[in-house]
Design a protein around this motif. Structure first.
Motif, PDB file in Angstrom:
ATOM      1  N   MET A  11      20.277  53.188  40.131  1.00 36.52           N
ATOM      2  CA  MET A  11      21.692  52.828  40.345  1.00 36.52           C
ATOM      3  C   MET A  11      22.580  53.964  39.855  1.00 36.52           C
ATOM      4  N   GLY A  12      23.446  54.494  40.757  1.00 36.24           N
ATOM      5  CA  GLY A  12      24.372  55.544  40.323  1.00 36.24           C
ATOM      6  C   GLY A  12      25.566  54.897  39.676  1.00 36.24           C
ATOM      7  N   THR A  13      25.673  54.967  38.377  1.00 30.38           N
ATOM      8  CA  THR A  13      26.789  54.307  37.693  1.00 30.38           C
ATOM      9  C   THR A  13      27.665  55.320  36.989  1.00 30.38           C
ATOM     10  N   PRO A  14      28.746  55.790  37.626  1.00 30.82           N
ATOM     11  CA  PRO A  14      29.647  56.688  36.933  1.00 30.82           C
ATOM     12  C   PRO A  14      30.403  55.914  35.862  1.00 30.82           C
ATOM     13  N   LYS A  15      30.974  56.657  34.941  1.00 33.06           N
ATOM     14  CA  LYS A  15      31.756  56.008  33.863  1.00 33.06           C
ATOM     15  C   LYS A  15      32.891  55.244  34.533  1.00 33.06           C
ATOM     16  N   SER A  16      32.921  53.912  34.311  1.00 37.25           N
ATOM     17  CA  SER A  16      33.927  53.125  35.026  1.00 37.25           C
ATOM     18  C   SER A  16      35.278  53.200  34.306  1.00 37.25           C
ATOM     19  N   ARG A  17      36.270  53.664  35.086  1.00 27.98           N
ATOM     20  CA  ARG A  17      37.635  53.713  34.543  1.00 27.98           C
ATOM     21  C   ARG A  17      38.333  52.429  34.951  1.00 27.98           C
ATOM     22  N   SER A  18      39.237  51.945  34.091  1.00 30.14           N
ATOM     23  CA  SER A  18      39.879  50.692  34.468  1.00 30.14           C
ATOM     24  C   SER A  18      41.395  50.787  34.380  1.00 30.14           C
ATOM     25  N   CYS A  19      42.020  49.851  35.116  1.00 29.98           N
ATOM     26  CA  CYS A  19      43.484  49.805  35.183  1.00 29.98           C
ATOM     27  C   CYS A  19      43.849  48.322  35.260  1.00 29.98           C
ATOM     28  N   PHE A  20      44.696  47.829  34.347  1.00 33.25           N
ATOM     29  CA  PHE A  20      45.031  46.394  34.265  1.00 33.25           C
ATOM     30  C   PHE A  20      43.776  45.531  34.166  1.00 33.25           C
ATOM     31  N   GLY A  21      42.726  46.042  33.551  1.00 34.43           N
ATOM     32  CA  GLY A  21      41.488  45.276  33.401  1.00 34.43           C
ATOM     33  C   GLY A  21      40.596  45.263  34.621  1.00 34.43           C
ATOM     34  N   TYR A  22      41.001  45.974  35.690  1.00 33.60           N
ATOM     35  CA  TYR A  22      40.176  46.072  36.901  1.00 33.60           C
ATOM     36  C   TYR A  22      39.564  47.470  36.968  1.00 33.60           C
TER      37      TYR A  22
ATOM     38  N   ASP B 153      30.609  44.632  43.736  1.00 30.80           N
ATOM     39  CA  ASP B 153      29.658  45.403  42.903  1.00 30.80           C
ATOM     40  C   ASP B 153      30.339  46.176  41.772  1.00 30.80           C
ATOM     41  N   GLN B 154      31.636  46.462  41.924  1.00 31.15           N
ATOM     42  CA  GLN B 154      32.316  47.327  40.941  1.00 31.15           C
ATOM     43  C   GLN B 154      32.568  46.618  39.610  1.00 31.15           C
ATOM     44  N   PHE B 155      32.403  45.278  39.618  1.00 32.83           N
ATOM     45  CA  PHE B 155      32.710  44.520  38.399  1.00 32.83           C
ATOM     46  C   PHE B 155      31.475  44.359  37.527  1.00 32.83           C
ATOM     47  N   GLU B 156      31.714  44.308  36.209  1.00 28.55           N
ATOM     48  CA  GLU B 156      30.621  44.132  35.248  1.00 28.55           C
ATOM     49  C   GLU B 156      30.379  42.634  35.036  1.00 28.55           C
ATOM     50  N   GLU B 157      29.275  42.324  34.391  1.00 24.02           N
ATOM     51  CA  GLU B 157      29.028  40.945  33.947  1.00 24.02           C
ATOM     52  C   GLU B 157      30.203  40.515  33.065  1.00 24.02           C
ATOM     53  N   GLY B 158      30.625  39.283  33.163  1.00 25.07           N
ATOM     54  CA  GLY B 158      31.724  38.813  32.316  1.00 25.07           C
ATOM     55  C   GLY B 158      33.100  39.084  32.904  1.00 25.07           C
ATOM     56  N   GLN B 159      33.127  39.695  34.109  1.00 25.84           N
ATOM     57  CA  GLN B 159      34.437  39.950  34.757  1.00 25.84           C
ATOM     58  C   GLN B 159      34.630  39.017  35.956  1.00 25.84           C
ATOM     59  N   GLU B 160      34.060  37.800  35.851  1.00 21.97           N
ATOM     60  CA  GLU B 160      34.125  36.870  36.997  1.00 21.97           C
ATOM     61  C   GLU B 160      35.568  36.587  37.408  1.00 21.97           C
ATOM     62  N   LYS B 161      36.457  36.416  36.409  1.00 16.99           N
ATOM     63  CA  LYS B 161      37.856  36.088  36.703  1.00 16.99           C
ATOM     64  C   LYS B 161      38.507  37.201  37.516  1.00 16.99           C
ATOM     65  N   GLN B 162      38.281  38.459  37.045  1.00 19.48           N
ATOM     66  CA  GLN B 162      38.857  39.611  37.777  1.00 19.48           C
ATOM     67  C   GLN B 162      38.233  39.726  39.166  1.00 19.48           C
ATOM     68  N   ARG B 163      36.922  39.413  39.245  1.00 22.87           N
ATOM     69  CA  ARG B 163      36.259  39.537  40.549  1.00 22.87           C
ATOM     70  C   ARG B 163      36.829  38.507  41.534  1.00 22.87           C
ATOM     71  N   ASN B 164      37.039  37.271  41.063  1.00 20.79           N
ATOM     72  CA  ASN B 164      37.651  36.242  41.923  1.00 20.79           C
ATOM     73  C   ASN B 164      39.023  36.700  42.394  1.00 20.79           C
ATOM     74  N   ARG B 165      39.812  37.260  41.456  1.00 21.90           N
ATOM     75  CA  ARG B 165      41.148  37.767  41.791  1.00 21.90           C
ATOM     76  C   ARG B 165      41.054  38.916  42.805  1.00 21.90           C
ATOM     77  N   PHE B 166      39.998  39.749  42.665  1.00 19.64           N
ATOM     78  CA  PHE B 166      39.797  40.870  43.610  1.00 19.64           C
ATOM     79  C   PHE B 166      39.644  40.350  45.034  1.00 19.64           C
ATOM     80  N   PHE B 167      38.841  39.267  45.217  1.00 18.13           N
ATOM     81  CA  PHE B 167      38.639  38.748  46.578  1.00 18.13           C
ATOM     82  C   PHE B 167      39.961  38.252  47.176  1.00 18.13           C
ATOM     83  N   SER B 168      40.849  37.728  46.320  1.00 19.00           N
ATOM     84  CA  SER B 168      42.177  37.309  46.803  1.00 19.00           C
ATOM     85  C   SER B 168      43.011  38.522  47.211  1.00 19.00           C
TER      86      SER B 168
END
Length: 708
Positions: A1-12, A149-164
């Motif tokens: 898995m190519g995992t670059p250092k994930s940068r975030s903005c507003f928790g996303y 795929d861009q979300f980590e474990e424990g980011q379910e809330k942000q992931r749900n918001r992403f689909f919206s």
């Protein structure tokens, strides 16, 4: 898995902003091109309405069938990132090809404004559409899953918001493009001859697709890229096949039953794969009732638009065309998605209600069903205002006196006296067999019998201008004019031929005491000019129509006044629509609320319940339900010919209501899972196994997975 250092903005993760912009541009490109397609086939290539519609729907269905191919490529070969890149290139080429196909100067060697070699344009546009279908379909299941795929474990809330947010980007793109591309289409352009600017209208979506590709590539360094895990689909198919074969082989009662029919594959396949297939099969089973929702949802572009053509588009100072009503859905989505996310769902949670994904989808189906009940109620209101047209063996006759004397017309069971330049106030309906005699007379003149073979199922106008002078004209209008337009025809009462030009359309050589065919115009005041050799130079030639509404038809009688100049008299054949298009807003509102809770939730649910190596496959399965929904519409519309349109709406509402109940029962027995946890458990067990082997502790029993 190519995992670059994930940068975030507003928790996303910052990478998802590139994905959302990419999706916005891609949807702008797709819907912008699709908005023009039927008109392009009809006006540029010259196909009739039926062929244009058939090709359009075939293309739309193909766009929802190709996601399976895209999912296969992504999950088993290239991975989502490379699949999106390579198929976006195919997509951009397709958009460019269809744009080139619409340049009439490409084959217009004699510069007369029409292509000389039409098959070249047809071939290019078909190649373009096939490339677009593979491009858009192929990337569809990958983009939303890649975003997830861009979300980590424990980011379910942000992931749900992403689909919206993702769904919002889709609708913002479609809303803007359906407003902008038709404006570009009506511009005039061309090298040798000026005409509707299809190359520009198709070119802008092509440019947006290129922008979409560039934006996606720019984010490359930030993406978390999950590697493909071999040809997963063939593994799944072989495993299911083996389980069925093995179960069939061991069908005698001597063999103990297994907990799940897929457990019969344990002899050959590892428990992890069997467990993953069980997850996918559970979700796929839930998908079975879903096409019915899409069958209703996709009728906005067909049945509801046709309904709008029988309504009036005047809303205060603005006028809305029937096909513009579809933008109500996109506008409401842009408003409703944030409201649902920020207000409605938190309120429901505060009330202590467990509003799960499947409950949301059930509510969505119910709301869509109610939207069709609302459409049926509106249809009943419209039907009250629609004129009655002749059916079966009936004919309808209207008498129009275009002469200078009073005329009396004797019809079976009815006598009509008309002053000069007047008509009967309605169409009179007769059975063809009983239409034995029609006679015409005027004061002091003998009676003349009208001889004519009236065609059953049609309206006719009897033009009379002297006792023995008459003409029967078949109207050719058996329904309200399509697309909310207005039919206009001219009657010439002069002794010479007339040619009339109205808003760019020409009525050529209307002979003396004859009527032209109807031509159709959108709402508004129309200018027209009358040309004839007999009009004196100081007489007026330019005239204006009355302010046309929606769905009306008129006869304009041209006659000479006492001073030798012309005047035009207007007679109404079909009254304009009276029910306002604003009445459609409640049904659009209900359907949009249904879509927000059904579609956004469905995307997120499909992602959350899928094992890591089958996310695209489940997204493709979700999109396949849309394709099947479209096919249901074609079957129902083709098979059931309803006397009344409201009855068809009620049928669809009832079907969805039944499906909604079935789905609610299925959802009741569904157990939510966390695929990541199950897979982590397998990883742990495998580690223990390998540790046991390394430490040479043969006594260590592997952990049993039957409880998985």
């Amino acid at each position: 898995m190519g995992t670059p250092k994930s940068r975030s903005c507003f928790g996303y993760p910052l990478s998802i902003f590139f994905i959302v912009v990419n999706e916005f541009c891609e949807r702008f490109s797709y819907y912008g091109m699709r908005a023009l397609l039927v008109l392009y086939f009809r006006n540029f290539i010259g196909w009739d309405d039926d062929l244009s519609t058939a090709i359009y729907h075939t293309f739309a269905a193909l766009c929802y069938l190709t996601p399976i191919l895209g999912a296969l490529i992504a999950d088993s070969w290239l991975g989502k990132f490379k699949t999106i890149i390579s198929l976006s290139i195919v997509y951009t080429i397709g958009q460019a090809v269809i744009s080139v196909s619409s340049i009439n100067d490409l084959t217009d060697h004699n510069h007369d404004g029409t292509p000389d070699i039409l098959p070249v344009h047809v071939a290019l546009s078909m190649i373009g559409l096939v490339l677009i279908a593979f491009g858009t379909g192929g990337i569809k299941p990958c983009v939303s899953a890649f975003g997830g795929d861009q979300f980590e474990e424990g980011q379910e809330k942000q992931r749900n918001r992403f689909f919206s947010i993702f769904y919002l980007a889709i609708n913002a793109g479609s809303l803007l493009s359906t407003i902008i591309t038709p404006i570009l289409r009506v511009q005039q352009c061309g090298i040798h001859s000026q005409q509707a600017c299809y190359p520009l209208a198709f070119g802008v979506p092509a440019a947006l697709m290129a922008v979409s590709l560039i934006v996606f590539v720019l984010g490359s360094g930030m993406y978390k890229k999950v590697q493909p895990q071999g040809n997963i689909m063939s593994k799944v198919a072989k495993c299911i096949g083996f389980a069925i074969k093995n179960r069939f082989r061991h069908r005698s009662k001597t063999f103990p039953k297994r907990e799940h029919w897929l457990d019969w594959a344990k002899e050959k396949y590892d428990e992890r794969l069997i467990s993953q297939i069980k997850m996918v099969m559970k979700v796929m089973t839930l998908y079975i009732p879903l096409p019915m929702f899409w069958a209703l949802f996709d009728q906005q572009g067909s049945r509801w638009t046709l309904q709008a053509t029988t309504m009036s588009g005047k809303m205060g100072a603005i006028e809305i065309q029937p096909d513009q009503m579809q933008t109500v859905n996109a506008i409401l989505i842009v408003i409703m998605v944030p409201i649902m996310d920020a207000v409605v769902y938190p309120l429901i949670a505060k009330c202590g209600l467990n509003f799960t994904s499947l409950k949301k989808m059930t509510v969505g189906m119910f709301l869509a069903s109610m939207a069709f009940v609302a459409a049926a109620i509106v249809q009943v209101e419209i039907d009250k205002t629609l004129p009655v047209f002749p059916g079966g063996n009936q004919v309808q006759i209207k008498v129009l006196n275009i002469g200078n004397n009073n005329m009396t017309v004797y019809l079976p069971g009815d006598t009509v006296t008309l002053e000069q330049m007047s008509q009967t106030n309605r169409f009179l309906t007769f059975d063809v067999d009983k239409l034995t005699s029609i006679n015409v007379s005027s004061p002091g003149a003998p009676v003349t019998a009208v001889t004519h073979d009236f065609e059953p199922g049609h309206r006719h106008t009897l033009l009379v201008w002297a006792p023995s002078r008459y003409l029967v004209v078949k109207d050719g209008l058996n329904q309200k004019p399509e697309k909310g337009e207005n039919g206009i025809r001219f009657v010439n009462t002069l002794n010479e031929m007339l040619t009339i030009t109205m808003s760019g359309k020409v009525y050529e050589n209307i002979t003396s005491y004859n009527a032209s065919n109807y031509q159709f115009f959108p709402s508004g005041v129309k200018d027209f000019t009358i040309n004839s050799t007999e009009i004196a130079s100081d007489c007026q030639r330019a005239f204006k129509s009355s302010n046309l509404d929606f769905g009306s038809a008129y006869t304009y009688v041209v006659r000479r006044m006492s001073d030798g100049c012309l005047e035009v008299k207007e007679f109404e054949d079909i009254p304009p629509n009276t029910v306002n298009m604003a009445l459609q807003i409640p049904q659009y509102f209900l359907l949009t609320c249904g879509e927000v809770v059904f579609s956004v939730t469905g995307l997120e649910f499909s992602y959350s319940q899928a094992p890591s190596n089958m996310k695209s496959v489940l997204q493709a399965g979700w999109l396949l339900t849309v394709a099947v929904g479209n096919i249901i519409v074609l079957i129902v519309a083709g098979a059931g010919h309803f006397e009344k349109q409201w009855a068809e709406y009620v049928l669809f509402a009832s079907l969805l209501l039944v499906v909604c109940v079935i789905f609610a029962i299925m959802a009741r027995f569904y157990t939510y899972i966390n695929p990541a946890e199950i897979e982590a458990q397998f990883d742990e067990d495998e580690k223990k196994k390998s540790a046991g082997k390394d430490n040479l502790y043969p006594a260590l029993e592997p952990v049993s997975q039957t409880n998985m």
